[in-house]
Design a protein around this motif. Structure first.
Motif, short mmCIF file in Angstrom:
data_model
loop_
_atom_site.label_atom_id
_atom_site.label_comp_id
_atom_site.label_asym_id
_atom_site.label_seq_id
_atom_site.Cartn_x
_atom_site.Cartn_y
_atom_site.Cartn_z
N HIS A 63 0.81 -1.28 -0.08
CA HIS A 63 -0.14 -0.18 -0.21
C HIS A 63 1.07 0.98 0.00
N VAL A 64 0.53 2.51 -0.78
CA VAL A 64 1.67 3.24 -1.53
C VAL A 64 0.53 4.30 -1.31
N ILE A 65 0.82 5.49 -0.60
CA ILE A 65 0.18 6.29 0.06
C ILE A 65 0.93 7.53 -0.18
N LEU A 66 0.78 8.29 -1.19
CA LEU A 66 1.28 10.12 -1.07
C LEU A 66 0.89 11.23 -1.06
N ALA A 67 1.24 12.48 -0.46
CA ALA A 67 0.39 12.79 0.50
C ALA A 67 1.09 14.07 0.07
N ILE A 68 0.19 15.71 -0.06
CA ILE A 68 0.89 17.06 0.01
C ILE A 68 0.52 17.23 1.02
#
Length: 117
Positions: free
Chosen positions: A38-43
């Motif tokens: 599970h990859v979570i990318l956030a700004i």
């Protein structure tokens, strides 16, 4: 391997998805017993000038769950840093598994006469 890529305050474009998948191929070369990822990318918009790009991953391996986070000014740099850290942890887990499998013969008595006496 099941792969889930999601974004917080970010649309995951096909270019970002391909970039993450290409980087994960390096991990699967070292260790092929990956169950799911599970990859979570956030700004994170802290202020107008300071934007923080965050990437995190939860990877379930056989016998362990690995969690890694990285933060950078650029999303691609955060992904690169994330994959470097993940690679080190996966290689470390692999060496622990390999060393554990070979410990038993080291602890066996060397001679049969010494073991019976």
């Amino acid at each position: 391997m099941n792969l889930t890529i999601s974004g917080h305050h970010l649309d995951v474009t096909p270019a970002i998805r391909d970039y993450v998948q290409n980087k994960l191929e390096r991990i699967t070369r070292h260790f092929d017993q990956v169950i799911d990822t599970h990859v979570i990318l956030a700004i994170d918009n802290l202020t107008e000038k300071e934007k923080r790009q965050k990437a995190e991953i939860n990877m379930r391996l056989s016998g362990k769950t690995v969690h890694v986070e990285s933060v950078a000014q650029d999303l691609y740099a955060a992904i690169d840093l994330l994959m470097d850290r993940l690679d080190r942890q996966v290689v470390k887990h692999k060496t622990i598994l390999q060393n554990h499998a070979h410990e038993a013969p080291k602890r066996m008595p060397e001679g049969g006469a010494e073991a019976t006496a």
